[in-house]
Design a protein around this motif. Structure first.
Motif, PDB file in Angstrom:
ATOM      1  N   THR A  63       0.901  -1.285   0.113  1.00  0.00           N
ATOM      2  CA  THR A  63       0.068   0.025  -0.019  1.00  0.00           C
ATOM      3  C   THR A  63       0.733   1.100   0.158  1.00  0.00           C
ATOM      4  O   THR A  63       0.357   2.320  -0.712  1.00  0.00           O
ATOM      5  N   ILE A  64       1.905   1.184   0.700  1.00  0.00           N
ATOM      6  CA  ILE A  64       2.848   2.476   0.888  1.00  0.00           C
ATOM      7  C   ILE A  64       3.360   2.536  -0.460  1.00  0.00           C
ATOM      8  O   ILE A  64       3.664   3.588  -1.081  1.00  0.00           O
ATOM      9  N   ARG A  65       3.876   1.396  -1.383  1.00  0.00           N
ATOM     10  CA  ARG A  65       4.471   1.620  -2.537  1.00  0.00           C
ATOM     11  C   ARG A  65       3.638   2.245  -3.603  1.00  0.00           C
ATOM     12  O   ARG A  65       4.002   2.857  -4.391  1.00  0.00           O
ATOM     13  N   ARG A  66       2.382   1.784  -3.542  1.00  0.00           N
ATOM     14  CA  ARG A  66       1.444   2.045  -4.598  1.00  0.00           C
ATOM     15  C   ARG A  66       1.063   3.755  -4.350  1.00  0.00           C
ATOM     16  O   ARG A  66       0.946   4.393  -5.352  1.00  0.00           O
ATOM     17  N   THR A  67       0.945   4.055  -3.147  1.00  0.00           N
ATOM     18  CA  THR A  67       0.874   5.420  -2.641  1.00  0.00           C
ATOM     19  C   THR A  67       1.986   6.367  -3.193  1.00  0.00           C
ATOM     20  O   THR A  67       1.623   7.295  -3.702  1.00  0.00           O
ATOM     21  N   LEU A  68       2.992   6.084  -3.168  1.00  0.00           N
ATOM     22  CA  LEU A  68       4.320   6.627  -3.695  1.00  0.00           C
ATOM     23  C   LEU A  68       4.480   6.671  -5.167  1.00  0.00           C
ATOM     24  O   LEU A  68       4.989   7.821  -5.354  1.00  0.00           O
ATOM     25  N   THR A  69       4.199   5.819  -5.788  1.00  0.00           N
ATOM     26  CA  THR A  69       4.681   5.639  -7.060  1.00  0.00           C
ATOM     27  C   THR A  69       3.320   5.947  -8.064  1.00  0.00           C
ATOM     28  O   THR A  69       3.745   5.809  -9.483  1.00  0.00           O
ATOM     29  N   ASP A  70       2.230   5.558  -7.661  1.00  0.00           N
ATOM     30  CA  ASP A  70       1.138   5.685  -8.756  1.00  0.00           C
ATOM     31  C   ASP A  70       0.825   7.103  -9.169  1.00  0.00           C
ATOM     32  O   ASP A  70       1.018   8.029  -8.358  1.00  0.00           O
ATOM     33  N   ASP A  71       0.419   7.437 -10.539  1.00  0.00           N
ATOM     34  CA  ASP A  71      -0.073   8.620 -10.982  1.00  0.00           C
ATOM     35  C   ASP A  71       0.836   9.618 -10.711  1.00  0.00           C
ATOM     36  O   ASP A  71       0.776  10.815  -9.873  1.00  0.00           O
ATOM     37  N   LEU A  72       2.133   9.286 -11.393  1.00  0.00           N
ATOM     38  CA  LEU A  72       3.212  10.445 -11.282  1.00  0.00           C
ATOM     39  C   LEU A  72       2.955  11.537 -12.075  1.00  0.00           C
ATOM     40  O   LEU A  72       2.627  11.361 -13.106  1.00  0.00           O
ATOM     41  N   PRO A  73       3.501  12.698 -11.736  1.00  0.00           N
ATOM     42  CA  PRO A  73       3.374  13.815 -12.768  1.00  0.00           C
ATOM     43  C   PRO A  73       4.412  13.606 -13.910  1.00  0.00           C
ATOM     44  O   PRO A  73       5.509  13.069 -13.640  1.00  0.00           O
ATOM     45  N   GLN A  74       4.215  14.148 -15.024  1.00  0.00           N
ATOM     46  CA  GLN A  74       5.147  14.094 -16.150  1.00  0.00           C
ATOM     47  C   GLN A  74       5.465  15.535 -16.564  1.00  0.00           C
ATOM     48  O   GLN A  74       4.599  16.260 -17.156  1.00  0.00           O
ATOM     49  N   PRO A  75       6.820  15.631 -16.677  1.00  0.00           N
ATOM     50  CA  PRO A  75       8.019  15.278 -16.236  1.00  0.00           C
ATOM     51  C   PRO A  75       8.172  15.246 -14.680  1.00  0.00           C
ATOM     52  O   PRO A  75       7.574  16.269 -14.209  1.00  0.00           O
ATOM     53  N   LEU A  76       8.696  14.243 -13.974  1.00  0.00           N
ATOM     54  CA  LEU A  76       8.773  14.281 -12.582  1.00  0.00           C
ATOM     55  C   LEU A  76      10.235  14.943 -12.314  1.00  0.00           C
ATOM     56  O   LEU A  76      11.286  14.490 -12.715  1.00  0.00           O
ATOM     57  N   ARG A  77      10.220  16.214 -12.015  1.00  0.00           N
ATOM     58  CA  ARG A  77      11.370  17.070 -11.881  1.00  0.00           C
ATOM     59  C   ARG A  77      12.139  16.749 -10.302  1.00  0.00           C
ATOM     60  O   ARG A  77      13.317  17.034 -10.154  1.00  0.00           O
TER      61      ARG A  77
END
Length: 353
Positions: A266-280
């Protein structure tokens, strides 16, 4: 027969200053002294109102207060029919010039009130920003410049010119001693309210960021599990290739999630899902999500238990030993009627003795 010429209009046209336009309308503007109505260009030149609606608005604006302006009353005054007048009134209502609503009087009588506003756009502005009306001054007529036109004799002089109505004298204005009429002090307008922008400017100081969550007790097991989870993020999202310093800084926040029984997946999905593009700035994103999305601690078993309802004591039924009647009583015995009968018999026996 020749076309009759308006000699008064011809004389007024000769006094118009400046060169006359070769096409279009030529205005001859004479000042009004009585029976006139001021109409704004926002109404006279309205791009969305029909000419019927504009003319009807001018007619309503020129009527005195309290005049009936219903459809039938306007039909009796105007040449248009009821349909055209009703359509024009709907246009004026749609653009804010006219409003009709029902009102109940003190005697329970319902009437229809009609309100006409000559400048509806001014109602939308704050009162402090409304233009301050300057003191009324009598207009000073400027002498008309002479035109270099060849004098044409009047073919049909008007022997009886129309009499000019006398202009009523202007009442004197009280002026403080020591000042002239042109130097009358005018009170300054009130200062406008302070402007408070809804969006802060870019140079405004930003509020401090909330600190990262800290666990109650950072045990070696929690620290080791949090460090392993942060180091493993790059397998699921290559953008999160963190340095050792970043992992040591973020480990207490991840340990807080683990302390609150959050599953590592759950922690991993919360931190890595739906990332902004580009991630600066991956570290800033991790700090924000670990702080803003922190779940509350799990409730205990006592918190999940339903509150105990107050127990209601129900008195059981008993059977009377004499008449077999059912009655409520905590102990077996006799009903009320049988008890009263037994009491009367005892009194009779004692009286006979």
């Amino acid at each position: 027969m020749d076309t009759q010429q308006n000699t008064a209009l011809t004389r007024a046209l000769a006094e118009v200053p400046g060169p006359l336009p070769t096409s279009g309308v030529i205005h001859i503007t004479l000042p009004h002294t009585d029976r006139f109505t001021v109409v704004g260009n926002h109404l006279a030149q309205h791009p969305d109102l029909s000419c019927t609606a504009v003319g009807l608005a001018v007619r309503i604006q020129s009527l005195p207060q309290g005049t009936e302006v219903s459809i039938k009353a306007l039909t009796a005054r105007c040449q248009e029919g009821e349909r055209r007048i009703a359509a024009a009134l709907r246009e004026l209502e749609a653009h804010g010039y006219l409003q009709r609503f029902r009102d109940r009087l003190a005697g329970q009588k319902v009437i229809t009130r009609t309100v006409f506003c000559n400048q509806p756009a001014a109602l939308l502005r704050p009162r402090s920003q409304a233009p301050v009306a300057a003191p009324a001054q009598a207009p000073i007529p400027a002498p008309a410049p002479a035109r270099s036109l060849t004098h044409v004799p009047d073919p049909d002089p008007d022997p009886d010119p129309a009499p000019v109505p006398p202009v009523p004298p202007t009442p004197p204005v009280s002026v403080p001693p020591g000042t002239s009429a042109q130097e009358t002090p005018v009170p300054p307008p009130p200062p406008p309210p302070p402007f408070v922008p809804l969006v802060p400017p870019p140079t405004a100081p930003k509020p401090p960021r909330p600190p990262l969550p800290q666990p109650g007790t950072l045990t070696p097991e929690l620290d080791r599990a949090a460090t392993a989870l942060l180091s493993d993020l790059r397998r699921h999202a290559p953008q999160f290739t963190l340095s050792e310093g970043d992992i040591r800084q973020l480990a207490p926040a991840v340990a807080t999630w683990l302390e609150r029984d959050a599953h590592p997946d759950t922690i991993r999905r919360t931190l890595t899902d739906d990332l902004p593009q580009p991630l600066r700035h991956p570290v800033k994103l991790l700090k924000h999500r670990l702080t803003a999305l922190l779940p509350p601690p799990l409730p205990g078993a006592c918190d999940l238990a339903a509150p105990a309802r107050p127990r209601v004591v129900v008195t059981p039924f008993q059977t009377c030993d004499d008449c077999d009647r059912a009655f409520r009583s905590p102990d077996p015995g006799h009903c009320r009627d049988c008890r009263e009968t037994r009491e009367h018999r005892g009194e009779d026996v004692r009286a006979a003795a």
